[in-house]
Design an enzyme around this catalytic site. Structure first.
Site, PDB file in Angstrom:
ATOM      1  N   GLU A 260       0.853  -1.194   0.000  1.00  0.00           N
ATOM      2  CA  GLU A 260       0.000   0.000   0.000  1.00  0.00           C
ATOM      3  C   GLU A 260       0.888   1.243   0.000  1.00  0.00           C
ATOM      4  O   GLU A 260       1.833   1.296   0.777  1.00  0.00           O
ATOM      5  CB  GLU A 260      -0.908   0.036   1.229  1.00  0.00           C
ATOM      6  CG  GLU A 260      -1.936   1.158   1.117  1.00  0.00           C
ATOM      7  CD  GLU A 260      -2.874   1.243   2.328  1.00  0.00           C
ATOM      8  OE1 GLU A 260      -2.799   0.384   3.214  1.00  0.00           O
ATOM      9  OE2 GLU A 260      -3.671   2.177   2.346  1.00  0.00           O
TER      10      GLU A 260
ATOM     11  N   GLU B 234      -5.271  -2.762  12.740  1.00  0.00           N
ATOM     12  CA  GLU B 234      -4.995  -3.604  11.559  1.00  0.00           C
ATOM     13  C   GLU B 234      -5.991  -4.748  11.479  1.00  0.00           C
ATOM     14  O   GLU B 234      -6.449  -5.115  10.402  1.00  0.00           O
ATOM     15  CB  GLU B 234      -3.560  -4.142  11.585  1.00  0.00           C
ATOM     16  CG  GLU B 234      -2.465  -3.080  11.718  1.00  0.00           C
ATOM     17  CD  GLU B 234      -2.587  -1.907  10.777  1.00  0.00           C
ATOM     18  OE1 GLU B 234      -3.171  -2.055   9.692  1.00  0.00           O
ATOM     19  OE2 GLU B 234      -2.114  -0.807  11.144  1.00  0.00           O
TER      20      GLU B 234
HETATM   21  N1  B3K Z   1      -2.905   0.980   5.696  1.00  0.00           N
HETATM   22  C1  B3K Z   1      -1.577   1.149   6.210  1.00  0.00           C
HETATM   23  C2  B3K Z   1      -0.905   2.331   5.601  1.00  0.00           C
HETATM   24  C3  B3K Z   1       0.265   2.008   4.774  1.00  0.00           C
HETATM   25  C4  B3K Z   1       0.596   3.134   3.822  1.00  0.00           C
HETATM   26  C5  B3K Z   1       2.001   3.194   3.460  1.00  0.00           C
HETATM   27  N2  B3K Z   1       2.270   4.083   2.374  1.00  0.00           N
HETATM   28  C6  B3K Z   1      -1.553   1.254   7.692  1.00  0.00           C
HETATM   29  C7  B3K Z   1      -2.866   1.438   8.331  1.00  0.00           C
HETATM   30  O1  B3K Z   1      -3.468   2.486   8.271  1.00  0.00           O
HETATM   31  O2  B3K Z   1      -3.393   0.506   8.888  1.00  0.00           O
HETATM   32 ZN    ZN Z   2      -5.348   1.885   8.740  1.00  0.00          ZN
END
Ligand code: B3K
Ligand code: ZN
Length: 877
Positions: free
Chosen positions: A124, A301
């Protein structure tokens, strides 16, 4: 170099081809990893026939390409810096490619890279295009089958998303494992890990009775630091079942800890990858704050499995759809697990300091931006925290039960799809029957709304007239602002009774606490049957992410501090009161006038100490003065030295006058109990440590002795670190130096503790802080390639040591720019983030403005990554 081009929300089109199934195979080698991909593609029904196939791809060396088994001739496709185009393709087909990549050269930590000899991925937002040619966009969702091949001795553990379905040995000491993920997902949720890792394992039985294996994979020496993360994971799984009715959907859930990671953690399907700082804890190495952070990140998460993975974003402009909602979910989880009022105070106080600053600076953007150059720059406080506040407002507007029905509808209706913020809000509108069209402006309008409130009590008619005026300041690219729909939770506290009076608004009895809806630029509210003169308590619980001004007198604030039934506003009244005193002292310092402490503040603090509190953590917050960063945020022109001097003066004055009270508080909250990261203990520790800070504020013998003793007792990291910080931030180098040395030697083997050691040294107010930064950059425990090190040393210095970062000679600005220039090559995502304090130059005096802009210009003259380019251009625009 050509200027990077922005991407616009209004240009969105569905992909020409979608992928239904993806088969991958990795042969892991540090300098030359081979990646084979078989993509099962079909034309998108909404797109015209005959479109070329365009795939994203960066830094890939193409080795072979075939469609339905037929290798392509050179003229049938073309390659560029950013991807691959196949000019003519059938309606449905299989594309096979093989590429070579070099994980060991990947210092950007996006795509596949090596951390401590271990292979891991971060995809991501757009990292998958550094792994293979692919439509790297979240609205392409496919099932994945992944085979990982690696050296059996060096890489005994090979992981990917889903469930392992096959494993075996191969020639040359290699082995393989094949993983299958049955849930269609965008490629940003792909993950792979290969290394010499050990696991701790546990189980969770879901509400429908399915058994899930839970694994946390770490380097062997960290096996003893996983207990808290595992316990947090199980609590989060249960909470999501009970609170949102959401159950986990695979037989296996894995977390892997890695040392080099750009962010906190990543929600890859079934295989969360974590920055080791966000997963490892031990009473001797991690503070209470770190324990709580691990709990909330593990939960965050995990919650993404539904809010993000099962239902994902159509495009990256919708990022807050998953992040805002998931932060709101993790905030509620932490509030339930700990002290709810303290959680709200911490979140709101951080928000008002850091998000307000972002919203007021040159990188301000709406919760849903309408364009970006580099999406990696948009993982911001606005997307995450303001996004969460907007979801919280929705929840408060419709009420929890209805919000829950809206959430059920959202997850059911859009399961397996990539959707937009409108889709989410429309579910809430549908279940509640509310018109949320004006509310949608929260997503498109940047900047912090300001509310100016005025109130008057009409004795003769027993009425209270409240007028609220809203305005959102101009932000870059948005000159015109429309009024927002702002829920203001409030009460009227009777000055005689000290109680919440009943609220009768336009003939309606609203009880003693109510939410009024501000929709117009200016609106008046007349409360009738108000039996005594009240002080209004406005924006209770920080009911909207706005800056609220009301001409409170110091007496009003002391009254609210003592009587407000809303814990958040009691705390806020104390902060406002302290701010009034601080404003005077800042002015005195600037004018060279003697500083005098306002006795009303001292008395309010004394009353607070005498009253005590059932919730010790809340009391600790109330006794904590606004941070220098928050004070700065409230000043039109930031004078870091005056702010520091004023705050130190208030602290020392309170310490002198209330010495006995602080001493008693310290004694009452000392404990030899074995450490536990439990709310009760955490509350007592924060209270004791706040008391110790005051006792140490004047650096007398007793304060020093207590601090030294707490350091020597070595009971737990919260206490040790607090004591060491007090010693290091004092003027007593003869005490600080041996303690720092002892601590540094003891923990030289533990990178997460060394990061704390870096931070607490470089945040000291003494004038040698910059020299220490330079000295520590050469320390063997520091590496420019490790983002945690950068944040702990450079980030902490630039963001938390305001007096030294803003040295009048500009030497700290220069250092930061030098680091940014070096990191721009190594790790653009981290580099771009590090520039933030320089982008706030507008808030400083002319000399500092010139120095800060000078450094930004120096950065701009380099050959820049799109990440750094975008931030610097905005900062200098
Ligand atoms: N979704 C990830 C974010 C990572 C982005 C890195 N460029 C972490 C989170 O918000 O859970
Ligand atoms: Zn997140």
């Amino acid at each position: 170099m050509s200027e990077p081009k922005p991407t616009f929300l209004h240009d969105y089109r569905p992909p020409a081809y979608r992928v239904t199934h993806t088969e991958l195979s990795f042969d892991l080698e540090p300098g030359a990893t081979r990646v084979k991909a078989s993509l099962h593609l079909e034309r998108h029904p909404q797109r015209e026939a005959g479109s070329p196939l365009m795939l994203d791809g960066e830094q890939l060396e193409l080795k072979s390409i075939a469609i339905d088994g037929q290798p392509l001739d050179d003229d049938e496709y073309s390659l560029s810096e950013t991807g691959l185009t196949v000019h003519r393709v059938p309606e449905r087909f299989r594309l096979d490619t093989e590429v070579e990549i070099a994980p060991e050269e990947n210092t950007a930590l996006e795509g596949l890279y090596l951390s401590n000899g271990m292979y891991c991925t971060q995809c991501e937002a757009e990292g998958f295009r550094r792994i293979t040619f692919y439509p790297d966009r979240p609205d392409v969702m496919a099932t994945f089958s992944t085979t990982v091949i690696g050296d059996q001795a060096r890489l005994p553990v090979l992981l990917s998303n889903g469930n392992p379905v096959e494993r075996g040995e191969l020639p040359n000491g290699k082995h393989f494992v094949t993983w299958e993920d049955p849930h269609p997902k965008p490629c940003y949720l792909f993950a792979l890990v290969g290394g010499d890792l050990k696991k701790v394992e546990d189980r969770f039985t879901t509400m429908s009775g399915r058994e899930v294996a839970l694994q946390i994979w770490v380097e062997e020496e960290n096996l003893g630091k996983t207990g808290h993360a595992m316990a947090s994971l199980k609590r989060a799984m249960k909470w999501d079942e009970e609170t949102y009715g959401r159950e986990y959907d695979l037989d296996l859930f894995m977390i892997v800890a890695v040392n080099d990671f750009n962010m906190g953690a990543m929600e890859n399907k079934g295989l969360n990858i974590f920055n080791s700082a966000a997963v490892l804890t031990h009473p001797k190495t991690a503070t209470d704050v770190a324990f709580q952070r691990v709990e909330s990140i593990v939960a965050h998460e995990y919650f993404h499995n539904w809010s993000g993975n099962r239902v994902t974003c159509r495009d990256w402009f919708q990022l807050s759809l998953k992040e805002g909602f998931t932060v709101f979910r993790d905030q509620c989880f932490s509030a339930d697990a700990n002290s709810a009022p303290v959680k709200r105070i911490e979140d709101a106080s951080f928000f008002r300091t850091a998000q307000f600053a972002e919203d007021a600076g040159p990188t301000a953007h709406p919760v849903r931006p309408d364009h970006y150059i580099e999406i990696g720059n948009f993982y911001t406080l606005t997307i995450y925290e303001k996004g969460a506040e907007v979801v919280r407002m929705l929840c408060n507007l419709v009420g929890w039960e209805t919000f829950r029905r809206g959430s059920d509808l959202y997850f059911e209706r859009f399961d397996g799809q990539a959707v937009t913020i409108e889709d989410f809000v429309s579910c809430m509108a549908e279940v509640s029957g509310l018109d949320l069209s004006q509310f949608m402006r929260w997503y498109s309008q940047a900047g912090t709304p300001e509310i100016d409130a005025y109130g008057e009590y009409d004795y003769a008619n027993a009425e209270y007239h409240l007028t609220l005026r809203q305005r959102t300041p101009v932000t870059p690219g948005q000159a015109d602002k429309q009024p927002l729909h702002i829920p203001v939770r409030m009460g009227l506290v009777g000055t005689k009774s000290g109680r919440d009076l009943s609220l009768n608004l336009e003939g309606e009895d609203l009880g003693t606490a109510a939410v009024i809806h501000l929709r117009e630029a200016e609106q008046s509210f007349v409360f009738t049957d108000v039996s005594e003169a009240p002080v209004p308590s406005l924006l209770r619980g920080f009911s909207a992410p706005v800056q609220l001004r009301f001409p409170y007198s110091r007496e009003d604030l002391a009254f609210l501090l003592a009587n407000d039934s809303d814990g958040f506003n009691r705390w806020d009244a104390g902060q406002r009161l302290a701010m009034l005193a601080l404003d005077d002292l800042i002015a005195a310092h600037r004018n060279g006038v003697e500083k005098v402490m306002d006795p009303r503040i001292v008395e309010a603090f004394r009353a607070l100490l005498e009253r005590g509190s059932d919730d010790k953590a809340v009391l600790a917050e109330m006794l904590t003065l606004p941070s220098e960063a928050y004070i700065a945020e409230q000043q039109p022109l930031v004078d870091v030295d005056a702010i520091h001097a004023a705050r130190t003066f208030v602290k020392q004055s309170l310490a002198v006058t209330l010495r006995d009270e602080f001493m008693a508080l310290f004694e009452a909250n000392r404990s030899d109990e074995p450490y536990a990261p439990e709310p009760e203990q955490i509350g007592a520790r924060s209270l004791k440590n706040v008391a110790l800070s005051y006792l140490m504020a004047i650096e007398d013998e007793q304060g020093i002795e207590l601090t030294q003793a707490q350091f020597d007792a070595d009971h737990n990291m919260t206490d040790v670190r607090h004591a060491l910080t007090l010693l290091t931030h004092s003027s007593r180098d003869e005490l600080a130096d041996p303690a720092l040395r002892a601590f540094g030697e003891k923990w030289a083997h533990d990178p997460l503790v060394m990061d704390q050691w870096f931070s607490l040294q470089v945040t000291r107010p003494q004038a040698d802080a910059l020299d220490r930064v330079k000295f520590l950059m050469a320390h063997p425990a520091f590496s420019m390639k490790n983002p945690n090190n950068i944040r702990a040393l450079i980030g902490a210095f630039a963001n938390q040591n305001r007096v030294n970062f803003h040295r009048a000679d500009g030497e700290s600005y220069r250092l930061l720019a030098d680091v940014v220039i070096e990191l721009n090559r190594l790790n653009p995502e981290v580099a771009a983030r590090l520039i933030t304090p320089l982008t706030r130059w507008q808030r400083f005096d002319e000399a500092r403005q010139g120095l800060m802009k000078g450094e930004l210009e120096r950065i701009r003259a380099e050959r820049l990554s799109p990440n750094v380019y975008e931030v610097v251009e905005k900062a200098l625009a």
